[in-house]
Design a protein around this motif. Structure first.
Motif, PDB file in Angstrom:
ATOM      1  N   ILE A   1      44.554  78.684  80.507  1.00 26.91           N
ATOM      2  CA  ILE A   1      45.566  79.647  80.585  1.00 26.91           C
ATOM      3  C   ILE A   1      47.032  78.961  79.917  1.00 26.91           C
ATOM      4  CG2 ILE A   1      47.449  81.143  81.951  1.00 26.91           C
ATOM      5  CD1 ILE A   1      45.180  81.174  84.112  1.00 26.91           C
ATOM      6  N   ASP A   2      47.244  77.659  80.508  1.00 30.51           N
ATOM      7  CA  ASP A   2      48.409  77.112  80.065  1.00 30.51           C
ATOM      8  C   ASP A   2      48.192  76.818  78.181  1.00 30.51           C
ATOM      9  OD1 ASP A   2      49.435  76.691  82.184  1.00 30.51           O
ATOM     10  OD2 ASP A   2      48.892  74.663  82.596  1.00 30.51           O
ATOM     11  N   ARG A   3      47.132  76.382  77.793  1.00 30.43           N
ATOM     12  CA  ARG A   3      46.956  76.164  76.270  1.00 30.43           C
ATOM     13  C   ARG A   3      47.127  77.285  75.506  1.00 30.43           C
ATOM     14  NH1 ARG A   3      44.834  71.834  78.642  1.00 30.43           N
ATOM     15  NH2 ARG A   3      44.963  69.900  77.699  1.00 30.43           N
ATOM     16  N   LEU A   4      46.760  78.511  75.935  1.00 31.91           N
ATOM     17  CA  LEU A   4      46.822  79.751  75.398  1.00 31.91           C
ATOM     18  C   LEU A   4      47.888  80.474  75.372  1.00 31.91           C
ATOM     19  CD1 LEU A   4      43.115  80.969  76.365  1.00 31.91           C
ATOM     20  CD2 LEU A   4      43.926  80.317  73.814  1.00 31.91           C
ATOM     21  N   GLU A   5      48.846  79.950  76.218  1.00 36.66           N
ATOM     22  CA  GLU A   5      50.077  80.752  76.201  1.00 36.66           C
ATOM     23  C   GLU A   5      50.748  80.439  74.907  1.00 36.66           C
ATOM     24  OE1 GLU A   5      52.289  79.647  80.268  1.00 36.66           O
ATOM     25  OE2 GLU A   5      53.889  80.710  79.062  1.00 36.66           O
ATOM     26  N   GLY A   6      51.326  81.616  74.453  1.00 36.14           N
ATOM     27  CA  GLY A   6      52.230  81.449  73.299  1.00 36.14           C
ATOM     28  C   GLY A   6      51.232  81.552  72.204  1.00 36.14           C
ATOM     29  N   LYS A   7      49.988  81.252  72.312  1.00 36.63           N
ATOM     30  CA  LYS A   7      49.082  81.180  71.143  1.00 36.63           C
ATOM     31  C   LYS A   7      48.745  82.661  70.745  1.00 36.63           C
ATOM     32  CE  LYS A   7      46.444  77.260  70.267  1.00 36.63           C
ATOM     33  NZ  LYS A   7      45.711  76.667  70.984  1.00 36.63           N
ATOM     34  N   LYS A   8      48.784  83.039  69.493  1.00 33.45           N
ATOM     35  CA  LYS A   8      48.409  84.398  69.167  1.00 33.45           C
ATOM     36  C   LYS A   8      46.955  84.600  69.216  1.00 33.45           C
ATOM     37  CE  LYS A   8      48.551  87.566  65.287  1.00 33.45           C
ATOM     38  NZ  LYS A   8      47.795  88.245  65.995  1.00 33.45           N
ATOM     39  N   LEU A   9      46.470  85.577  70.116  1.00 33.15           N
ATOM     40  CA  LEU A   9      45.083  85.944  70.243  1.00 33.15           C
ATOM     41  C   LEU A   9      44.644  87.082  69.444  1.00 33.15           C
ATOM     42  CD1 LEU A   9      44.994  85.656  74.276  1.00 33.15           C
ATOM     43  CD2 LEU A   9      44.620  83.849  72.451  1.00 33.15           C
ATOM     44  N   GLN A  10      43.319  87.200  68.989  1.00 30.38           N
ATOM     45  CA  GLN A  10      42.749  88.439  68.200  1.00 30.38           C
ATOM     46  C   GLN A  10      42.922  89.678  69.032  1.00 30.38           C
ATOM     47  OE1 GLN A  10      41.983  87.232  65.079  1.00 30.38           O
ATOM     48  NE2 GLN A  10      42.704  85.516  66.096  1.00 30.38           N
ATOM     49  N   ASP A  11      43.092  90.704  68.293  1.00 31.60           N
ATOM     50  CA  ASP A  11      43.092  91.990  68.824  1.00 31.60           C
ATOM     51  C   ASP A  11      41.852  92.382  69.235  1.00 31.60           C
ATOM     52  OD1 ASP A  11      43.414  94.693  69.671  1.00 31.60           O
ATOM     53  OD2 ASP A  11      43.614  95.303  67.475  1.00 31.60           O
ATOM     54  N   LEU A  12      41.511  92.682  70.533  1.00 35.79           N
ATOM     55  CA  LEU A  12      40.245  92.689  71.052  1.00 35.79           C
ATOM     56  C   LEU A  12      40.023  94.281  71.486  1.00 35.79           C
ATOM     57  CD1 LEU A  12      40.034  89.793  73.713  1.00 35.79           C
ATOM     58  CD2 LEU A  12      39.203  89.688  71.346  1.00 35.79           C
ATOM     59  N   SER A  13      40.624  95.206  71.095  1.00 39.86           N
ATOM     60  CA  SER A  13      40.693  96.478  71.426  1.00 39.86           C
ATOM     61  C   SER A  13      39.270  97.171  71.132  1.00 39.86           C
ATOM     62  CB  SER A  13      41.989  97.482  71.042  1.00 39.86           C
ATOM     63  OG  SER A  13      42.187  97.342  69.671  1.00 39.86           O
ATOM     64  N   SER A  14      38.715  96.873  69.790  1.00 36.42           N
ATOM     65  CA  SER A  14      37.797  97.643  69.398  1.00 36.42           C
ATOM     66  C   SER A  14      36.411  97.098  70.413  1.00 36.42           C
ATOM     67  CB  SER A  14      37.429  97.575  68.018  1.00 36.42           C
ATOM     68  OG  SER A  14      37.021  96.155  67.485  1.00 36.42           O
ATOM     69  N   TRP A  15      36.529  95.645  70.535  1.00 34.12           N
ATOM     70  CA  TRP A  15      35.669  94.939  71.357  1.00 34.12           C
ATOM     71  C   TRP A  15      35.766  95.561  72.970  1.00 34.12           C
ATOM     72  CZ3 TRP A  15      31.305  92.783  71.994  1.00 34.12           C
ATOM     73  CH2 TRP A  15      30.902  91.776  72.692  1.00 34.12           C
ATOM     74  N   HIS A  16      36.583  95.913  73.382  1.00 31.24           N
ATOM     75  CA  HIS A  16      36.891  96.534  74.789  1.00 31.24           C
ATOM     76  C   HIS A  16      36.310  97.900  74.802  1.00 31.24           C
ATOM     77  CE1 HIS A  16      40.451  93.581  76.032  1.00 31.24           C
ATOM     78  NE2 HIS A  16      39.328  93.266  76.086  1.00 31.24           N
ATOM     79  N   GLU A  17      36.725  98.444  73.592  1.00 34.08           N
ATOM     80  CA  GLU A  17      36.157 100.199  73.527  1.00 34.08           C
ATOM     81  C   GLU A  17      34.728 100.019  73.477  1.00 34.08           C
ATOM     82  OE1 GLU A  17      38.006 102.281  70.216  1.00 34.08           O
ATOM     83  OE2 GLU A  17      39.800 101.667  70.861  1.00 34.08           O
ATOM     84  N   TYR A  18      34.040  99.082  72.600  1.00 38.86           N
ATOM     85  CA  TYR A  18      32.779  99.066  72.562  1.00 38.86           C
ATOM     86  C   TYR A  18      32.040  99.043  74.118  1.00 38.86           C
ATOM     87  CZ  TYR A  18      28.152  97.423  71.316  1.00 38.86           C
ATOM     88  OH  TYR A  18      26.741  97.431  71.344  1.00 38.86           O
ATOM     89  N   LEU A  19      32.577  98.013  74.660  1.00 40.57           N
ATOM     90  CA  LEU A  19      31.841  97.637  75.812  1.00 40.57           C
ATOM     91  C   LEU A  19      32.300  98.585  76.924  1.00 40.57           C
ATOM     92  CD1 LEU A  19      32.772  93.823  76.150  1.00 40.57           C
ATOM     93  CD2 LEU A  19      30.621  94.765  75.349  1.00 40.57           C
ATOM     94  N   GLN A  20      33.304  99.149  76.737  1.00 38.23           N
ATOM     95  CA  GLN A  20      33.660 100.547  77.849  1.00 38.23           C
ATOM     96  C   GLN A  20      32.530 101.569  77.473  1.00 38.23           C
ATOM     97  OE1 GLN A  20      35.720 100.401  80.371  1.00 38.23           O
ATOM     98  NE2 GLN A  20      34.640 102.172  80.862  1.00 38.23           N
ATOM     99  N   GLY A  21      32.153 101.724  76.443  1.00 34.73           N
ATOM    100  CA  GLY A  21      31.123 102.715  75.847  1.00 34.73           C
ATOM    101  C   GLY A  21      29.872 102.402  76.611  1.00 34.73           C
ATOM    102  N   LEU A  22      29.461 101.198  76.471  1.00 34.03           N
ATOM    103  CA  LEU A  22      28.190 100.770  77.115  1.00 34.03           C
ATOM    104  C   LEU A  22      28.116 100.815  78.818  1.00 34.03           C
ATOM    105  CD1 LEU A  22      27.226  97.340  75.304  1.00 34.03           C
ATOM    106  CD2 LEU A  22      26.181  99.768  75.100  1.00 34.03           C
ATOM    107  N   LYS A  23      29.327 100.612  79.221  1.00 35.06           N
ATOM    108  CA  LYS A  23      29.523 100.777  80.355  1.00 35.06           C
ATOM    109  C   LYS A  23      29.503 102.524  80.944  1.00 35.06           C
ATOM    110  CE  LYS A  23      32.870  98.659  83.261  1.00 35.06           C
ATOM    111  NZ  LYS A  23      34.337  98.022  83.425  1.00 35.06           N
TER     112      LYS A  23
END
Ligand SMILES: Cc1ncc(C[n+]2csc(CCOP(=O)(O)OP(=O)(O)O)c2C)c(N)n1
Ligand SMILES: [Mg+2]
Lengths: 586, 175
Positions: free
Chosen positions: A340-362
């Motif tokens: 958590i510390d190391r990722l703070e302030g780091k730019k992460l990838q946009d995961l929204s399509s991944w989330h949507e895909y997995l929500q679809g499977l769920k």
């Protein structure tokens, strides 16, 4: 202990080895033990009679071991069980092996024949140290009373630190009787034991870099996160990063099942969402888990696209089954907090399509809870109902088999240490004694066992122990008249040749009567209305153990399923039915 | 196949050898040679374990698993150039006419005659695997009555001991 004689030379209190053992346990904060006496351990039971330590007299030593495990998991403390030499000790082998597989902190104390008789095939002699060497984190054979305090202190330290596990202390009868000055070790010196707790900074930075670039990451949370008391850090990590989470069987409850990023369980009976996520992930972050074959399926096709970050406190688990691209040795809490510390302030990838895909499977592939056609009870429906009745505040224990998998899918467990199950060993008979141990450790909690008719018949004798000691557990028996899980394999892989899996438990035993004979309240339900009545009745009873028999259909199967030795990609949601992965949505 | 020599410092207590050997065989690993003896420190024994493995991950697992044993203090993988010796005791049959030839061979290998009888000599040879193998090949034509070989014992070259070694084998595999 008042009025103890003192040593003339050292001024130290003079105690028998047995008294020293009890005093050591007290110093370690042990207030409850489970056991059953016999000749070799009798010298210990004599002072135990007057001790403040609560001893629960079980009906079979296997149950003492599982009860100590249940106690340990429910409380987060070290469980302690006691048995005599020979058959008493060998009866502990199964729970010790179970605790070894699931990293449960346990001390098993066994009596041994007197030191001069060791090796002579004396009455009730068994080389329990030799027998348990492959299934203990460490073990001791004590032949001198003066070695007892240090051995207990070391056993306790080893059992609960690093990767927790069972430690056996075998004490020769004469060492228990010998009188020696009691000397408590000031500090524990184990030059060969230094668990690595703090993760390596360089590896942590690489892990953070890999995670920051991940477009389809998944976190596989293992039981190690529970042992490390890192549920809070896990939640914070997921909130900070949006990485979806699958929890292995032993980790159930470490992450709230209601969270949108929760995928369920991976593996042989994992959810489509969890298995699908792993197979499509570009990064797998595995924390406190060991890539058991029940999780991975065929190794060569497991998570084929993923960069694997594997963090565990046991270096031997890293790259044992799955090669770790980023290996991290350390405590799960420090690993998660550090990431958590190391990722703070780091730019992460946009995961929204991944989330949507997995929500679809769920959404598409919820665990099947079909009702049977002929009106007999569906076991999944019953288990879900049990969960609704007793809710997320109860502690649940399970047996091993179909009911266990359904319990894993359907019970509403959202806190660590609230789901007790035999994972790595798959020990039938775990449920009743583990529930008993949990209730002893957490008397204010409702403790509910979800057991199978096969498993129940292995260790139900402990209901007597529960009744006599006022340990009001509630045991639901999912009676499908069969060794259901084995029967399922026969249905799928052995042409429906049901060789010796029919238990006829619809005829015998009469489960409510059996329960009543042991001082428990016995209830039975065969219809859905009766299910609710039985659950309501069971919820009201808090002064006695209750057994609820649910007479269920025989042919229900656990789905999804990845057949043993096949690839996760071949997961089926029902017989011959593969999920529609909807890959184009990705 | 590459041969690895592990030097393992363990607690000098009963049962430790059984733990080490049991662990290695239980996990399906094969030992080529194992020897154990006391060290300059009375509480510490030193084992030399020689294993030939195809997959480097096997040796990594052995090291990691051994490191989990509470009574194992330290494991160091010795370099390929370490001094790695074993001992051979061999009883060779001979007659008055062949005895001197057998003695010549023994001298050539800097062996010792440790026992003589009218129709045999018993020879002690120490050294590396190759030397031992060639010696037994040389004397085999005279007729080997019986022989026994020790496990290998090994020490790294130079003045340092494995106690001072900064990077035990585990660190190498831990990452
Ligand atoms: C001690 C032990 N023996 C055998 C097995 C193999 N086994 C796994 S599940 C199972 C069936 C369990 O039957 P039951 O308790 O009725 O549960 P169900 O699968 O019917 O829900 C068996 C025999 C085991 N896991 N443990
Ligand atoms: Mg059953």
């Amino acid at each position: 202990m008042a009025g103890e004689p003192r040593s003339r030379e050292t001024g130290a209190t003079e105690l028998t080895g047995a008294q020293a053992l009890l005093k050591s346990l007290e110093k370690l904060g042990v207030d409850t033990v489970f056991g059953l006496p016999g000749g070799a351990i009798l010298p210990l039971y004599d002072p135990l009679f007057d001790s403040d330590i609560r001893h629960i007299l079980v009906r079979h030593e296997q149950a003492a071991g599982h009860a100590a495990e249940g106690y340990a998991v429910a409380t987060g403390r070290v469980g302690v069980c006691i048995a005599t030499s020979g058959p008493g000790a060998t009866n502990l082998v199964t729970p010790i092996g179970d605790a070894y597989m699931d990293s449960v902190p346990l001390i098993a104390i066994t009596g041994q024949v007197k030191s001069t008789a060791i090796g002579t095939d004396a009455f009730q002699e068994a080389d329990i140290r030799g027998i348990t060497t492959p299934i203990t984190k460490h073990n001791f054979l004590i032949t001198h009373a003066e070695d007892i305090p240090a051995a207990l202190a070391e056993a306790h330290h080893i059992a609960r630190t690093g990767r927790p596990g069972p430690v056996l202390v075998d004490v020769a009868g004469d060492a228990l009787r010998q009188v020696v000055p009691f000397v408590w070790p000031e500090k524990i010196t184990l030059p060969g034991y230094k668990p690595t707790v703090s993760p390596h900074a360089k590896q942590m930075s690489s892990a953070a870099r890999v995670l920051a670039a991940a477009e389809r990451p998944v976190l596989i949370a293992g039981g190690g996160i529970i042992r490390a008391r890192a549920a809070k850090e896990l939640k914070a990590f997921v909130e900070a990063t949006g990485v979806p989470v699958a929890t292995t069987l032993t980790a159930k409850g470490v992450f709230p099942s209601t969270d949108p990023l929760y995928l369920g369980m991976p593996g042989m009976h994992g959810t489509v969402a969890a298995v699908g996520a792993i197979q499509r992930a570009d990064v797998v972050l595995a924390v406190g888990m060991r890539f058991d074959d029940r999780v991975t399926g065929e190794l060569s096709t497991f998570a084929p696209h993923a960069t694997v970050i594997h963090a565990d406190i046991d270096p031997a688990e890293i790259s044992k089954n799955i090669n770790a691209d980023v290996p991290i040795v350390g405590d799960a809490r420090k690993v998660l907090a550090g990431l958590i510390d190391r990722l703070e302030g780091k730019k992460l990838q946009d995961l929204s399509s991944w989330h949507e895909y997995l929500q679809g499977l769920k959404d598409r592939y919820q665990v099947a809870k079909e009702r049977s056609a002929d009106g007999t009870l569906s076991p999944q429906w019953v288990i879900e109902r049990i969960g609704e009745k007793f809710g997320p505040d109860a502690i649940y224990a399970t047996g091993v088999g179909q009911h266990q998998m359904w319990a894993a899918h359907l019970l509403p467990v959202d806190q660590p240490n609230h789901f007790l199950t035999s994972g790595g060993a798959g020990t039938m008979g775990y449920c009743v004694p583990a529930a008993m141990g949990a209730k002893v450790g957490a008397p204010d909690k409702v403790v509910v066992g979800v057991d199978g008719d096969g498993c129940f018949q292995m260790t139900n004798q402990e209901l007597v122990t529960c009744a006599l000691n006022h340990i009001p557990v509630k045991i639901a028996v999912i009676n499908n008249s069969a060794l259901g899980m084995v029967r399922q394999w026969q249905s799928l892989f052995y042409n429906e040749r049901y060789s010796h899996t029919d238990l006829n438990s619809d005829q015998l035993p009469d489960i409510p009567k059996l329960a009543e004979a042991m001082g428990a309240v016995g209830l039975r339900a065969t219809t859905e209305t009766e299910v609710d009545e039985v659950l309501a009745r069971a919820a009201e009873i808090n002064d006695a153990p209750v057994v609820m028999e649910f007479v269920c259909e025989k042919d229900a199967m656990v789905w999804p399923m990845v057949a043993a030795g096949t690839s996760n990609d071949d997961i089926k949601i029902a017989r011959d039915m593969a999920p529609n992965w909807g890959e184009d949505e990705l | 196949m590459r041969t690895h020599t592990l030097s393992v410092l363990v607690s000098n207590k009963s049962g430790v050898l059984a733990r080490v050997v049991g662990l290695i065989s239980r996990r399906g690993f094969n030992i080529d040679s194992l020897s154990v003896g006391t060290t300059e420190h009375p509480d510490v024994s030193r084992m030399t374990i020689v294993m030939a493995v195809e997959d480097e991950r096997v040796i990594e697992q052995v090291v990691k698993q051994l490191n989990k044993l509470i009574e194992v203090y330290k494991i160091v993988e010795l370099e390929a150039n370490a001094v790695n010796h074993e001992m051979l005791l061999v009883k060779v049959s001979c007659t008055d006419s062949t005895r001197s030839a057998v003695i010549d061979i023994t001298n050539l290998f800097r062996g010792h005659i440790v026992d003589v009888s009218p129709d045999s000599v018993t020879i002690e040879v120490t050294g590396g695997r190759q030397k031992i193998d060639s010696f037994s090949a040389m004397v085999s034509s005279y007729g080997i009555i019986e022989m026994v070989q020790s496990g290998q014992v090994a020490l790294g070259r130079g003045s340092r001991s494995i106690n001072e070694k900064k990077r035990p084998a585990l660190a190498k595999h831990k990452g």
